[in-house]
Design a protein around this motif. Structure first.
Motif, short mmCIF file in Angstrom:
data_model
loop_
_atom_site.label_atom_id
_atom_site.label_comp_id
_atom_site.label_asym_id
_atom_site.label_seq_id
_atom_site.Cartn_x
_atom_site.Cartn_y
_atom_site.Cartn_z
N SER A 129 -2.10 6.53 -4.82
CA SER A 129 -1.01 5.43 -4.24
C SER A 129 -0.01 5.93 -3.15
O SER A 129 0.38 4.98 -1.73
CB SER A 129 -0.34 4.99 -4.74
OG SER A 129 1.05 5.48 -5.74
N HIS A 130 0.68 7.22 -3.43
CA HIS A 130 1.35 8.35 -2.03
C HIS A 130 0.79 8.60 -0.86
O HIS A 130 1.61 8.18 -0.50
CB HIS A 130 1.80 9.58 -2.46
CG HIS A 130 2.77 9.15 -3.68
ND1 HIS A 130 3.45 10.89 -4.79
CD2 HIS A 130 3.11 7.84 -4.23
CE1 HIS A 130 4.56 9.84 -5.38
NE2 HIS A 130 3.98 8.41 -5.08
N TYR A 132 -0.83 6.55 0.48
CA TYR A 132 -0.64 5.05 1.42
C TYR A 132 0.61 4.71 1.68
O TYR A 132 0.20 3.65 2.28
CB TYR A 132 -1.62 3.77 0.88
CG TYR A 132 -3.41 4.23 0.53
CD1 TYR A 132 -4.06 4.32 1.61
CD2 TYR A 132 -3.34 4.89 -0.32
CE1 TYR A 132 -5.12 4.68 1.92
CE2 TYR A 132 -5.14 5.39 -0.17
CZ TYR A 132 -6.26 5.59 0.86
OH TYR A 132 -7.11 5.95 0.94
N THR A 133 1.56 4.95 1.27
CA THR A 133 2.25 4.92 1.52
C THR A 133 3.63 5.72 2.24
O THR A 133 3.71 6.18 2.46
CB THR A 133 3.96 5.32 0.32
OG1 THR A 133 2.30 4.64 -1.31
CG2 THR A 133 4.86 4.55 0.40
N ASP A 135 5.48 4.92 6.42
CA ASP A 135 6.68 4.54 6.72
C ASP A 135 5.73 3.80 8.53
O ASP A 135 6.06 2.70 9.19
CB ASP A 135 7.47 5.64 7.51
CG ASP A 135 8.66 5.67 6.74
OD1 ASP A 135 8.44 4.99 5.36
OD2 ASP A 135 8.87 6.80 6.78
N TRP A 140 2.03 -1.68 3.76
CA TRP A 140 1.68 -0.57 2.87
C TRP A 140 2.89 0.30 2.16
O TRP A 140 2.69 0.58 0.99
CB TRP A 140 0.74 0.59 2.69
CG TRP A 140 -0.52 0.00 3.18
CD1 TRP A 140 -0.89 -1.10 3.51
CD2 TRP A 140 -1.89 0.83 3.99
NE1 TRP A 140 -3.06 -1.15 3.85
CE2 TRP A 140 -3.09 -0.12 3.68
CE3 TRP A 140 -1.89 2.07 4.25
CZ2 TRP A 140 -4.23 0.93 4.82
CZ3 TRP A 140 -2.90 2.72 4.80
CH2 TRP A 140 -4.59 2.47 5.35
N ASN A 141 3.61 0.16 3.43
CA ASN A 141 4.93 1.25 2.08
C ASN A 141 5.87 0.32 1.79
O ASN A 141 6.53 0.14 2.21
CB ASN A 141 5.90 0.97 4.05
CG ASN A 141 6.52 1.99 3.64
OD1 ASN A 141 6.77 3.48 2.89
ND2 ASN A 141 7.57 2.17 4.69
N SER A 142 5.12 -0.15 0.51
CA SER A 142 6.46 -0.57 -0.53
C SER A 142 6.00 -0.17 -1.81
O SER A 142 4.75 0.13 -1.87
CB SER A 142 6.75 -1.79 -0.40
OG SER A 142 5.18 -2.57 -0.93
N GLY A 143 6.53 -0.38 -3.01
CA GLY A 143 6.01 -0.39 -4.81
C GLY A 143 4.79 -1.18 -4.63
O GLY A 143 4.16 -0.88 -5.66
N THR A 145 2.27 -0.52 -3.21
CA THR A 145 0.80 -0.21 -3.15
C THR A 145 0.51 0.34 -4.57
O THR A 145 -0.71 -0.12 -5.32
CB THR A 145 1.29 0.85 -2.29
OG1 THR A 145 0.77 0.02 -1.12
CG2 THR A 145 -0.34 1.98 -1.40
N LEU A 146 1.30 1.07 -4.92
CA LEU A 146 1.50 1.55 -6.49
C LEU A 146 1.18 0.51 -8.25
O LEU A 146 0.11 0.86 -8.90
CB LEU A 146 2.51 2.36 -7.03
CG LEU A 146 2.91 2.78 -8.13
CD1 LEU A 146 1.47 3.91 -8.82
CD2 LEU A 146 3.95 3.48 -8.66
#
Length: 281
Positions: A129-130, A132-133, A135, A140-143, A145-146
């Protein structure tokens, strides 16, 4: 679709992590030595899934040897490098456990190694998940995704484990039937959490300021999302209904249910990767 290898890699790797975690949890609950031998053998399925997922991921690199170049990013704690290390660490621990368990070597180390592998399964999902997190990719830049990746591990891992247990139902007896019902109940709850979470994710995404409407970035998105929901509901229903009705030994029903859920997660992951386009990159 250029990211198609990553679609299969992420879904298979997360499914393998979920499958291994569920079977490992059952091993910790189990108190019977003969059942342990059967459950240990079922762990091979998780290894096979990882053995398939790894090479598929290499296809995205164009040349497999580029994976070694990615490892150099460990010096800077690159998310992609850490992901590769997590894949290697998880797969390696599965192999170590299988060798110890199937050869009955150093019994005192079985549970510690199993526990470490369970921890690494969680680390693997987080590490993926990291990657694709970012900025630069607001969708994708949020929780979320995880959350989506963790739900894939859960929703795939539960029915896959149940299918594997049904394959050995004659040897596992009452333990398999009770486990099947418990896993089916958890699967039903997981599906509810996944659907609610995905709806909230879509609502959240609709509030973002983006150059392209993420829901219409590709003409097939509406059909893709509909297919994902239908496949998930049908797959989970096949397994859960049969289980709660007491039909806990039929492997075909659970197998087809798992296959439908797998296709559902692949459809959802294609939608996820398409959202990279909607960010304007």
């Amino acid at each position: 679709m250029h990211e198609l290898p990553l679609v299969f890699f992420t879904v298979l790797a997360q499914g393998a992590a979920g499958l291994f975690f569920v079977l490992a949890a059952l091993l910790f609950i189990n108190k019977d030595a003969k059942r342990k031998v059967v459950l240990d053998r079922l762990m091979i399925v998780a290894f096979i899934a990882m053995a398939i997922a790894g090479p598929i991921a290499m296809l995205h690199l164009g040349q497999p040897l580029r994976a070694f170049n990615v490892l150099f990013g460990l010096e800077h704690f690159s998310a992609l490098s850490l992901e590769i290390m997590a894949v290697g660490g998880f797969t390696g621990l599965i192999v170590i456990y299988l060798v110890l368990a199937l050869k009955n070597l150093l019994p005192a180390l079985h549970k510690p190694v199993l526990f470490l592998a369970m921890v690494m399964a969680i680390v693997l999902v987080i590490a993926i998940s990291h990657v694709y997190t970012l900025d630069t990719v607001p969708t994708w830049n949020s929780g979320w995704t995880l959350f989506q990746f963790a739900m894939t591990a859960t929703i795939l891992g539960l029915p896959a484990a149940a299918t594997a247990l049904r394959y050995q139902s004659d040897k596992l007896g009452v333990f398999q039937r009770n486990s099947d019902k418990a896993l089916a109940t958890l699967g039903l709850l997981a599906m509810g959490a996944s659907l609610i979470g995905f709806a909230l994710y879509l609502f959240w995404m609709g509030q973002l300021t983006l150059p392209v409407n993420p829901f219409t970035a590709m003409e097939y998105h509406s059909r893709l999302l509909a297919a994902r929901l239908v496949l998930l509901f049908l797959g989970m229903s096949l397994w859960v209904v049969s289980s709660l009705r007491g039909n806990n030994g039929t492997i075909k029903i659970a197998g087809w249910g798992t296959a439908l859920i797998l296709f559902s997660e692949l459809a959802g992951r294609i939608f996820f990767y398409d959202l990279h386009i909607s960010s304007g990159m």
